[in-house]
Design an enzyme around this catalytic site. Structure first.
Site, PDB file in Angstrom:
ATOM      1  N   GLN A  93     -27.659  40.344  41.692  1.00  0.00           N
ATOM      2  CA  GLN A  93     -26.780  41.378  42.056  1.00  0.00           C
ATOM      3  C   GLN A  93     -25.602  40.848  41.979  1.00  0.00           C
ATOM      4  OE1 GLN A  93     -28.995  44.266  42.606  1.00  0.00           O
ATOM      5  NE2 GLN A  93     -26.714  45.065  43.016  1.00  0.00           N
ATOM      6  N   PHE A  94     -24.828  40.420  40.917  1.00  0.00           N
ATOM      7  CA  PHE A  94     -23.467  40.211  41.356  1.00  0.00           C
ATOM      8  C   PHE A  94     -22.170  41.081  42.295  1.00  0.00           C
ATOM      9  CE2 PHE A  94     -22.097  43.131  37.928  1.00  0.00           C
ATOM     10  CZ  PHE A  94     -21.220  43.930  37.662  1.00  0.00           C
ATOM     11  N   THR A  95     -22.653  42.387  42.044  1.00  0.00           N
ATOM     12  CA  THR A  95     -21.916  42.695  42.703  1.00  0.00           C
ATOM     13  C   THR A  95     -21.827  43.009  44.711  1.00  0.00           C
ATOM     14  OG1 THR A  95     -23.668  44.920  43.279  1.00  0.00           O
ATOM     15  CG2 THR A  95     -22.362  45.868  41.716  1.00  0.00           C
TER      16      THR A  95
END
Length: 146
Positions: free
Chosen positions: A78-80
């Site tokens: 989950q890079f966000t």
């Protein structure tokens, strides 16, 4: 590393309509990696999360860990989680690690959890995923390595 930990009764992740990872009772982990994360961060996070006492005992107190209850993990990249929304209206993702680096830390993290005897299902790194879960509690925590 930054991980959102959600206690769940069940969870699954699908890619293009196909289930790629599924668990029963355990934890859903949304896993973010930043530029300066190292294997030591992954090791710290794997140990911390495996042993967090966030499951209820017979007296309904959060005294048991995932290991204690024999729970499973659904780990989703989950890079966000490193999105910065302080300026403007569009998040900046400059603090998120580049995919070619993030995947090595993410995979190390999952491997270290498995080495603790935990069943770890995953999503598909870099893919558009649909994650569904039944929250248990709900219990949601944010754990960081720094």
């Amino acid at each position: 590393m930054r991980v959102v930990v959600q206690r769940s009764k069940s969870a699954k992740v699908t890619v293009n309509g196909e289930v790629v990872g599924e668990i029963s009772k355990g934890l859903v982990l949304l896993v973010g990696v930043t530029h300066d994360d190292k294997e030591e961060d992954a090791a710290y996070m794997a140990d911390k999360i495996a042993n967090l006492r966030i499951f209820e005992d017979a007296e309904e107190k959060m005294n048991l860990s995932l290991v204690d209850v024999g729970g499973e993990i659904l780990s989703v990249s989950q890079f966000t989680l490193y999105g910065d929304c302080r300026k403007g209206r569009r998040p900046s993702f400059v603090e998120a690690a580049r995919p070619e680096y993030a995947i090595t830390i993410y995979e190390t993290f999952n491997r270290l959890l498995r080495e603790k005897g935990i069943t770890v299902a995953t999503g598909e790194f870099g893919a558009m995923m649909d994650v569904s879960l039944t929250n248990d509690g709900p219990v949601t925590l944010i754990v960081e390595s720094k």
